[in-house]
Design an enzyme around this catalytic site. Sequence first.
Site, PDB file in Angstrom:
ATOM      1  N   THR A   1       0.832  -1.206   0.000  1.00 21.34           N
ATOM      2  CA  THR A   1       0.000   0.000   0.000  1.00 21.34           C
ATOM      3  C   THR A   1       0.865   1.253   0.000  1.00 21.34           C
ATOM      4  O   THR A   1       1.987   1.231   0.507  1.00 21.34           O
ATOM      5  CB  THR A   1      -0.950   0.038   1.212  1.00 21.34           C
ATOM      6  OG1 THR A   1      -1.755   1.218   1.142  1.00 21.34           O
ATOM      7  CG2 THR A   1      -0.204   0.056   2.537  1.00 21.34           C
TER       8      THR A   1
ATOM      9  N   ASN B   1      -0.845   4.083   1.029  1.00 22.01           N
ATOM     10  CA  ASN B   1      -1.686   4.927   1.882  1.00 22.01           C
ATOM     11  C   ASN B   1      -1.067   5.022   3.290  1.00 22.01           C
ATOM     12  O   ASN B   1      -0.951   4.019   4.003  1.00 22.01           O
ATOM     13  CB  ASN B   1      -3.092   4.300   1.939  1.00 22.01           C
ATOM     14  CG  ASN B   1      -4.057   5.111   2.770  1.00 22.01           C
ATOM     15  OD1 ASN B   1      -3.740   5.509   3.884  1.00 22.01           O
ATOM     16  ND2 ASN B   1      -5.242   5.332   2.249  1.00 22.01           N
TER      17      ASN B   1
ATOM     18  N   GLY C   1      -2.114   6.328   6.060  1.00 19.98           N
ATOM     19  CA  GLY C   1      -3.019   5.976   7.162  1.00 19.98           C
ATOM     20  C   GLY C   1      -3.057   4.474   7.381  1.00 19.98           C
ATOM     21  O   GLY C   1      -3.013   3.990   8.513  1.00 19.98           O
TER      22      GLY C   1
ATOM     23  N   ASP D   1      -7.730  -3.522   0.597  1.00 17.67           N
ATOM     24  CA  ASP D   1      -8.618  -2.662  -0.173  1.00 17.67           C
ATOM     25  C   ASP D   1      -9.822  -2.379   0.695  1.00 17.67           C
ATOM     26  O   ASP D   1     -10.414  -3.301   1.275  1.00 17.67           O
ATOM     27  CB  ASP D   1      -9.049  -3.297  -1.500  1.00 17.67           C
ATOM     28  CG  ASP D   1      -9.569  -2.220  -2.446  1.00 17.67           C
ATOM     29  OD1 ASP D   1      -8.752  -1.407  -2.919  1.00 17.67           O
ATOM     30  OD2 ASP D   1     -10.789  -2.163  -2.692  1.00 17.67           O
TER      31      ASP D   1
ATOM     32  N   ASP E   1     -12.774   9.247   8.404  1.00 19.08           N
ATOM     33  CA  ASP E   1     -12.903   9.124   9.865  1.00 19.08           C
ATOM     34  C   ASP E   1     -13.537  10.343  10.558  1.00 19.08           C
ATOM     35  O   ASP E   1     -14.349  10.161  11.471  1.00 19.08           O
ATOM     36  CB  ASP E   1     -11.539   8.809  10.506  1.00 19.08           C
ATOM     37  CG  ASP E   1     -11.113   7.363  10.254  1.00 19.08           C
ATOM     38  OD1 ASP E   1     -11.978   6.556   9.854  1.00 19.08           O
ATOM     39  OD2 ASP E   1      -9.929   7.047  10.452  1.00 19.08           O
TER      40      ASP E   1
ATOM     41  N   ARG F   1     -10.384  -2.834   9.670  1.00 22.21           N
ATOM     42  CA  ARG F   1      -9.017  -3.293   9.369  1.00 22.21           C
ATOM     43  C   ARG F   1      -8.507  -4.224  10.457  1.00 22.21           C
ATOM     44  O   ARG F   1      -7.911  -5.266  10.184  1.00 22.21           O
ATOM     45  CB  ARG F   1      -8.107  -2.053   9.218  1.00 22.21           C
ATOM     46  CG  ARG F   1      -6.701  -2.340   8.768  1.00 22.21           C
ATOM     47  CD  ARG F   1      -6.044  -1.102   8.165  1.00 22.21           C
ATOM     48  NE  ARG F   1      -6.725  -0.670   6.960  1.00 22.21           N
ATOM     49  CZ  ARG F   1      -7.551   0.402   6.902  1.00 22.21           C
ATOM     50  NH1 ARG F   1      -7.751   1.161   7.975  1.00 22.21           N
ATOM     51  NH2 ARG F   1      -8.164   0.706   5.784  1.00 22.21           N
TER      52      ARG F   1
HETATM   53  P1  ITT Z   1      -3.641   1.691  -1.612  1.00 17.29           P
HETATM   54  O1  ITT Z   1      -4.471   1.241  -2.789  1.00 17.29           O
HETATM   55  O2  ITT Z   1      -2.250   2.088  -1.971  1.00 17.29           O
HETATM   56  O3  ITT Z   1      -3.694   0.731  -0.469  1.00 17.29           O
HETATM   57  P2  ITT Z   1      -5.731   3.699  -1.358  1.00 17.29           P
HETATM   58  O4  ITT Z   1      -5.906   4.903  -0.494  1.00 17.29           O
HETATM   59  O5  ITT Z   1      -5.886   3.909  -2.846  1.00 17.29           O
HETATM   60  O6  ITT Z   1      -4.297   3.054  -1.028  1.00 17.29           O
HETATM   61  P3  ITT Z   1      -8.084   2.000  -1.376  1.00 17.29           P
HETATM   62  O7  ITT Z   1      -8.117   1.918  -2.853  1.00 17.29           O
HETATM   63  O8  ITT Z   1      -8.306   0.765  -0.569  1.00 17.29           O
HETATM   64  O9  ITT Z   1      -6.691   2.573  -0.852  1.00 17.29           O
HETATM   65  O10 ITT Z   1      -9.132   3.109  -0.929  1.00 17.29           O
HETATM   66  C1  ITT Z   1      -9.531   3.207   0.408  1.00 17.29           C
HETATM   67  C2  ITT Z   1     -10.195   4.553   0.653  1.00 17.29           C
HETATM   68  O11 ITT Z   1     -11.273   4.328   1.569  1.00 17.29           O
HETATM   69  C3  ITT Z   1      -9.216   5.480   1.325  1.00 17.29           C
HETATM   70  O12 ITT Z   1      -8.723   6.379   0.388  1.00 17.29           O
HETATM   71  C4  ITT Z   1     -10.027   6.136   2.413  1.00 17.29           C
HETATM   72  O13 ITT Z   1     -10.566   7.307   1.873  1.00 17.29           O
HETATM   73  C5  ITT Z   1     -11.166   5.151   2.687  1.00 17.29           C
HETATM   74  N1  ITT Z   1     -10.852   4.351   3.883  1.00 17.29           N
HETATM   75  C6  ITT Z   1     -10.503   3.043   3.963  1.00 17.29           C
HETATM   76  N2  ITT Z   1     -10.266   2.677   5.228  1.00 17.29           N
HETATM   77  C7  ITT Z   1     -10.462   3.776   5.967  1.00 17.29           C
HETATM   78  C8  ITT Z   1     -10.362   4.039   7.343  1.00 17.29           C
HETATM   79  O14 ITT Z   1      -9.947   3.122   8.205  1.00 17.29           O
HETATM   80  N3  ITT Z   1     -10.624   5.268   7.757  1.00 17.29           N
HETATM   81  C9  ITT Z   1     -11.012   6.231   6.901  1.00 17.29           C
HETATM   82  N4  ITT Z   1     -11.134   6.081   5.581  1.00 17.29           N
HETATM   83  C10 ITT Z   1     -10.856   4.855   5.113  1.00 17.29           C
END
Ligand code: ITT
Length: 204
Positions: A7, A9, A11, A68, A153, A179
Amino acid sequence: MKIVIATSNKGKIKEFSEFFGNKVIAYSDIIEPFEIEEDGDSFASNALIKARAIYDKLGSNSIVIADDSGITVPALNNEPNIFSARYAGVGASDKENLKKLISELGKANIKKTPAYYTAAIALVCEQGEFVVHGWMHGDVIDEIKGDGGFGYDPMFIPEGHEQTLGELPKETKNDFSHRTKALRLITPIIEMVKATKVKDKMLK
Ligand code: ITT
């Protein structure tokens, strides 16, 4: 042997590290980050796409996990769901996506409505592919409260609480988040895969 997290991301990386300690490493600490096309039609298929992409680069000795995830609002025709990361458009920031969801609630005249987060965690390694899910239910509100957590969040109030995840301490979210639930399920699979690798090595 460290588990590689597929990932970018920040967060997610933070929450994975809080769960596993130093047993995990982000893939971007090992190889140059690259774009992965998430064109699956479910959280599970997109998690597998990401884990496979990094596993293919790192080779068969690695154990890779990907997440995801997203938020679903039944009152808004189940939006944004698997499109949570690009709700306000491709390349949108967390803030822009959050504001878009608030504006959609406004258009529908909704101040507060049930919503839930989903996380699919995929693990890819030499021994096979595994996917698990976790969910967290609560409500979304039409305003931003607090600045903790990430993504949606600050507008999400988990069941049994009065404050958003932006206001609550991170330990509260980590206790029962989508998660964390998925990570608890994948942990015994990781242990099994690691033990199998050690056994295979001894038999060689
Ligand atoms: P990766 O694909 O690199 O993992 P990404 O941000 O693109 O990163 P996703 O495609 O899984 O990840 O999109 C998840 C989105 O959903 C993320 O951008 C957040 O906005 C939201 N999200 C997921 N889990 C969350 C959480 O625990 N708290 C808040 N928002 C969350």
